[in-house]
Design an enzyme around this catalytic site. Structure first.
Site, mmCIF file in Angstrom:
data_model
loop_
_atom_site.group_PDB
_atom_site.id
_atom_site.type_symbol
_atom_site.label_atom_id
_atom_site.label_comp_id
_atom_site.label_asym_id
_atom_site.label_seq_id
_atom_site.Cartn_x
_atom_site.Cartn_y
_atom_site.Cartn_z
ATOM 1 N N ILE A 1 0.810 -1.062 0.151
ATOM 2 C CA ILE A 1 0.009 0.104 -0.077
ATOM 3 C C ILE A 1 0.854 1.262 0.060
ATOM 4 C CG2 ILE A 1 -1.731 1.362 1.235
ATOM 5 C CD1 ILE A 1 -2.578 -1.490 2.837
ATOM 6 N N LYS B 1 -7.737 12.724 -10.838
ATOM 7 C CA LYS B 1 -8.542 11.595 -10.460
ATOM 8 C C LYS B 1 -9.425 10.909 -11.576
ATOM 9 C CE LYS B 1 -6.662 10.918 -6.061
ATOM 10 N NZ LYS B 1 -6.072 9.756 -5.782
ATOM 11 N N TYR C 1 -7.242 18.804 -9.271
ATOM 12 C CA TYR C 1 -7.329 17.517 -8.573
ATOM 13 C C TYR C 1 -8.411 16.587 -9.071
ATOM 14 C CZ TYR C 1 -8.626 14.196 -4.694
ATOM 15 O OH TYR C 1 -8.697 12.920 -4.011
ATOM 16 N N THR D 1 4.048 1.314 2.822
ATOM 17 C CA THR D 1 5.110 2.165 2.088
ATOM 18 C C THR D 1 4.758 3.653 2.442
ATOM 19 O OG1 THR D 1 4.275 2.579 -0.105
ATOM 20 C CG2 THR D 1 5.436 0.529 0.513
ATOM 21 N N LYS E 1 6.825 8.785 9.952
ATOM 22 C CA LYS E 1 5.397 9.018 9.864
ATOM 23 C C LYS E 1 4.335 7.877 9.808
ATOM 24 C CE LYS E 1 5.803 13.575 7.658
ATOM 25 N NZ LYS E 1 5.295 14.559 6.444
#
Length: 294
Positions: free
Chosen positions: A10, A155, A151, A36, A42
């Site tokens: 992922i 997508k 954006y 990943t 984080k």
């Protein structure tokens, strides 16, 4: 040591995000999870402590980084990958007229070209496993939301490509799921910069509104919990679903609406959620006032 478990990789697994929730849910299902992210520090404490989770540093914009991840997965699984989830991406809130083209290209690099690079790199492992490819697109691919156009376009490109890859990969034994993600609580807006409009922007009069969009408050109000969303997605993977999977807040209603309602009705519903008509009216009034002054 080669893992006998099913495996999933992922992208974009920073704590608090959709990728992290997906990684935790697959881990609960007994998968060997390759979680990943570009900055491994984080990662969530839960994933860091899990025995069947391998944390990999991965920059999906780097060919060398992708190649290194492929070799690590190949070594750990014997050349197989059961599920690849292309989750990495970035949101942008900005008027199209004020968006530098170079920045728009960078958004497409991350949201569209990077998933293609990942598919090409991991295809041999997916084919060997007769696995499943999952590409995380967005409801913004279907609904033309003001000030989210770049954006949404990136997508939309991913959704179209993913639906096409479904046909191309099927004869190779790979199943493809295109996620149309609706409202999900995450930290996606933490990395969205407040719009810095140029001095000559037509949209300076609604700068406060745009800043409000960029903080994610309107987009994430009453959104679905990320872990509930992740359970729906993982369930679809296990059920053998392929094609589009709509998930998140009011996903079924959104799907039916996009199929059944004319664009004018969809625009009214969207306006009711985002209240952009008064803001567009302010822009129009400001432009007309400027013309009168001239």
């Amino acid at each position: 040591m080669i893992s006998p478990r099913k495996s999933v990789l992922i992208t974009g697994c920073s704590a608090g995000g959709i990728g992290s929730a997906l990684a935790e849910t697959f881990e609960e299902r007994g998968y060997h999870v390759f979680a990943t992210l570009r900055t491994p520090s984080k990662i969530s404490p839960r994933l860091a402590a899990a025995g069947n989770v391998t944390i990999l540093q991965l920059d999906v914009l780097s060919r060398d980084s992708i190649a290194a991840a492929v070799e690590r997965v190949r070594a750990d699984t014997g050349g197989r990958l059961d599920v690849l989830v292309n989750n990495s991406g970035r949101t942008q809130i900005f008027p199209a007229l004020d968006t530098p083209v170079d920045e728009a290209r960078e958004l497409f690099d991350l949201n569209f070209w990077a998933p293609l690079a990942m598919v090409q790199a991991f295809a041999p492992l997916l084919i060997e496993a007769r696995g499943c490819l999952v590409n995380n697109a967005s409801i913004s691919a279907y609904i033309p939301t003001p000030f989210v156009g770049i954006y949404g376009s990136s997508k939309a490109a991913l959704a179209m490509a993913s639906n096409t890859w479904q046909h191309e990969l099927a004869p190779l034994g790979v199943r493809t799921i295109t996620l149309i993600t609706c409202g999900v609580k995450s930290k996606a807006y933490d990395n969205v910069d407040a719009p810095r409009l140029p001095a000559n922007s037509h949209y300076l009069v609604i700068r406060d509104y745009l800043e409000g969009l960029a903080d994610g408050g309107q987009m994430h109000s009453d959104a679905m919990d990320a872990h509930r969303y992740a359970r729906d997605v993982v369930r679809a993977v296990h059920r053998g679903v392929e094609g589009e999977v709509w998930a998140g807040k009011s996903a079924l209603v959104a799907r039916l609406g996009c199929w059944l309602f004319p664009r004018s009705i969809l625009n009214m519903i969207l306006d009711g959620m985002m209240h952009f008509s008064p803001e567009i009216a302010k822009v129009k009034q400001d432009v007309h006032s400027g013309k009168k002054v001239d």
